[in-house]
Enzyme design. Structure first.
Site, PDB file in Angstrom:
ATOM      1  N   GLY A  35       9.336  10.252  -2.710  1.00  0.00           N
ATOM      2  CA  GLY A  35      10.159  11.321  -2.244  1.00  0.00           C
ATOM      3  C   GLY A  35       9.577  12.312  -0.988  1.00  0.00           C
ATOM      4  O   GLY A  35       8.449  11.847  -0.384  1.00  0.00           O
ATOM      5  N   HIS A  41       8.046   7.732   6.299  1.00  0.00           N
ATOM      6  CA  HIS A  41       8.655   6.706   5.484  1.00  0.00           C
ATOM      7  C   HIS A  41       9.785   6.256   6.282  1.00  0.00           C
ATOM      8  O   HIS A  41       9.961   5.043   5.729  1.00  0.00           O
ATOM      9  CB  HIS A  41       9.253   7.520   4.369  1.00  0.00           C
ATOM     10  CG  HIS A  41       8.157   8.388   3.374  1.00  0.00           C
ATOM     11  ND1 HIS A  41       8.102   9.885   3.331  1.00  0.00           N
ATOM     12  CD2 HIS A  41       7.232   8.023   2.528  1.00  0.00           C
ATOM     13  CE1 HIS A  41       7.087  10.107   2.320  1.00  0.00           C
ATOM     14  NE2 HIS A  41       6.767   9.040   1.880  1.00  0.00           N
ATOM     15  N   ASP A 154      -2.791   6.101   3.605  1.00  0.00           N
ATOM     16  CA  ASP A 154      -3.603   5.975   1.999  1.00  0.00           C
ATOM     17  C   ASP A 154      -4.254   4.473   2.029  1.00  0.00           C
ATOM     18  O   ASP A 154      -3.868   3.574   1.274  1.00  0.00           O
ATOM     19  CB  ASP A 154      -2.471   6.178   0.846  1.00  0.00           C
ATOM     20  CG  ASP A 154      -1.884   7.560   0.889  1.00  0.00           C
ATOM     21  OD1 ASP A 154      -2.173   8.174   0.369  1.00  0.00           O
ATOM     22  OD2 ASP A 154      -0.782   7.463   1.397  1.00  0.00           O
ATOM     23  N   LEU A 180       1.825   7.081  10.951  1.00  0.00           N
ATOM     24  CA  LEU A 180       2.554   7.526  12.090  1.00  0.00           C
ATOM     25  C   LEU A 180       1.969   8.991  12.218  1.00  0.00           C
ATOM     26  O   LEU A 180       1.482   9.567  11.169  1.00  0.00           O
ATOM     27  CB  LEU A 180       3.912   7.680  11.682  1.00  0.00           C
ATOM     28  CG  LEU A 180       5.076   7.686  12.944  1.00  0.00           C
ATOM     29  CD1 LEU A 180       5.187   6.484  13.495  1.00  0.00           C
ATOM     30  CD2 LEU A 180       6.475   7.944  12.327  1.00  0.00           C
ATOM     31  N   SER A 190       3.825  14.396   3.211  1.00  0.00           N
ATOM     32  CA  SER A 190       4.514  15.072   2.554  1.00  0.00           C
ATOM     33  C   SER A 190       4.043  16.445   2.337  1.00  0.00           C
ATOM     34  O   SER A 190       4.470  17.614   2.108  1.00  0.00           O
ATOM     35  CB  SER A 190       4.985  14.549   1.412  1.00  0.00           C
ATOM     36  OG  SER A 190       5.786  13.196   1.439  1.00  0.00           O
ATOM     37  N   ARG A 191       2.592  16.433   2.088  1.00  0.00           N
ATOM     38  CA  ARG A 191       1.788  17.604   1.829  1.00  0.00           C
ATOM     39  C   ARG A 191       1.578  18.533   3.104  1.00  0.00           C
ATOM     40  O   ARG A 191       1.301  19.693   3.120  1.00  0.00           O
ATOM     41  CB  ARG A 191       0.627  16.983   1.274  1.00  0.00           C
ATOM     42  CG  ARG A 191       0.675  16.707  -0.111  1.00  0.00           C
ATOM     43  CD  ARG A 191      -0.641  16.429  -1.030  1.00  0.00           C
ATOM     44  NE  ARG A 191      -0.301  16.118  -2.287  1.00  0.00           N
ATOM     45  CZ  ARG A 191      -0.578  15.025  -2.845  1.00  0.00           C
ATOM     46  NH1 ARG A 191      -0.914  13.719  -2.130  1.00  0.00           N
ATOM     47  NH2 ARG A 191      -0.413  14.879  -4.221  1.00  0.00           N
TER      48      ARG A 191
HETATM   49  O1  PAF Z   1       2.038   6.373  -1.768  1.00  0.00           O
HETATM   50  C1  PAF Z   1       2.667   6.995  -2.563  1.00  0.00           C
HETATM   51  O2  PAF Z   1       3.631   7.795  -2.196  1.00  0.00           O
HETATM   52  C2  PAF Z   1       2.502   6.878  -4.054  1.00  0.00           C
HETATM   53  O3  PAF Z   1       1.246   6.745  -4.461  1.00  0.00           O
HETATM   54  C3  PAF Z   1       3.281   5.467  -4.383  1.00  0.00           C
HETATM   55  C4  PAF Z   1       2.505   4.223  -3.829  1.00  0.00           C
HETATM   56  C5  PAF Z   1       4.859   5.445  -4.185  1.00  0.00           C
HETATM   57  C6  PAF Z   1       3.054   5.185  -6.013  1.00  0.00           C
HETATM   58  O4  PAF Z   1       3.671   6.204  -6.866  1.00  0.00           O
END
Ligand code: PAF
Length: 285
Positions: A35, A41, A154, A180, A190-191
């Site tokens: 979220g 996203h 990540d 992006l 998000s952070r």
């Molecule tokens: O990258 C993320 O947002 C989270 O680590 C994931 C892959 C949704 C798992 O909780």
């Protein structure tokens, strides 16, 4: 494009809908998220729609991947805003399991990923990748997508998920999607919303330092001195502590001194109270 995204809070109805789509011949693409959705996203959703007929986005702030001193309770949550963004982006379904659905009383299984989870974030976030591997495996089993998308920001997480999927024969294709960035180079995260204005003005240095190292490595330079210089530059800019700044092979994530084949420069550093991570590809000339 659907003008509303179907919302599922329980597994039975989600499975029934996905089964119906699959029986109709639709290719299903899963975008797992926690979220606090941002343009990064939404780019994953756009890509999902480009490569599949149905884009399903999971939103679950997974407690098992946060350490006891990390930001689980403060992690931004705004389901209504997320659902509105997903509708605009054309997602077909949002999967919003509760903690009880994911980890009911008696839940006692964890996946322990292998070498891809060692070093880098694995040193500073004990148990993190086990939590990620476990929840992603569950999400894949729940949705049973043809393809699951993960952002390359990540990068270690992406490689861990690739290894787990391969080792456990999960019938899904894992696809990484390029990071992006804001126009000044800061990777979307998000952070980033935790950064105050002064920190926000410093934050793009992270990418600038990585890009400079990657360019010099691609031209044949040795990693050691570049890394030392990069840590000094980040510290001078106001980052600290720099948890790691390393050059690793892009496939194996093993440390490399020279980029003889594709590598990655990866970093995790605090800016004030916010931990930022980023990475840049090194493609040898
Ligand atoms: O990258 C993320 O947002 C989270 O680590 C994931 C892959 C949704 C798992 O909780």
């Amino acid at each position: 494009m659907p003008d509303t995204t179907l919302r599922f809070d329980t597994l039975g109805p989600l499975r029934a809908r996905v089964d119906a789509w699959r029986r109709g011949g639709d290719r299903i693409v899963l975008v797992p998220t926690m979220g606090a959705l941002h343009a990064g996203h939404l780019a994953l959703v756009t890509h999902a729609k480009a490569i599949g007929r149905r884009a399903i986005v999971s939103i679950f702030v997974n407690p098992t991947q946060f350490g006891p001193t990390e930001d689980f309770s403060q992690y931004p949550r705004d389901t209504q805003a997320d659902l509105a963004l997903l509708s605009q982006a054309g997602a077909d379904a949002a999967w919003l399991p509760s903690v009880e659905t994911m980890y009911p009383t008696g839940f006692s299984t964890r996946i322990e990923p292998g070498p891809a989870a060692e070093g880098l974030c694995g040193c500073f976030r004990p148990g993190h990748f086990s939590g990620v591997a476990t929840v992603v495996t569950k999400l894949i089993n729940q949705v049973q997508p043809d393809i699951a998308l993960f952002g390359e920001k990540d990068f270690q997480q992406l490689q861990v998920i690739r290894a787990v999927t391969r080792d456990l024969d999960l019938p899904v294709t894992i696809e990484g999607v390029p990071t992006l960035r804001e126009t000044d180079g800061l990777a979307l995260s998000s952070r980033n919303r935790y950064l105050d204005p002064s920190e926000r003005s410093i934050a793009p240095r992270l990418h600038a330092v990585l890009a400079d190292i990657a360019e010099r490595l691609a031209r044949g330079a040795e990693a050691g001195p570049l890394v030392a210089e990069g840590i000094a530059a980040l510290t001078a800019a106001g980052f600290g502590p720099v948890q790691y700044l390393e050059v690793r092979d892009a496939q194996t994530l093993q440390p490399v001194e020279r980029a003889e084949r594709e590598a990655r420069v990866l970093v995790a550093a605090y800016l004030g109270k916010t931990r930022l991570i980023d990475n840049v590809a090194v493609v040898p000339a």
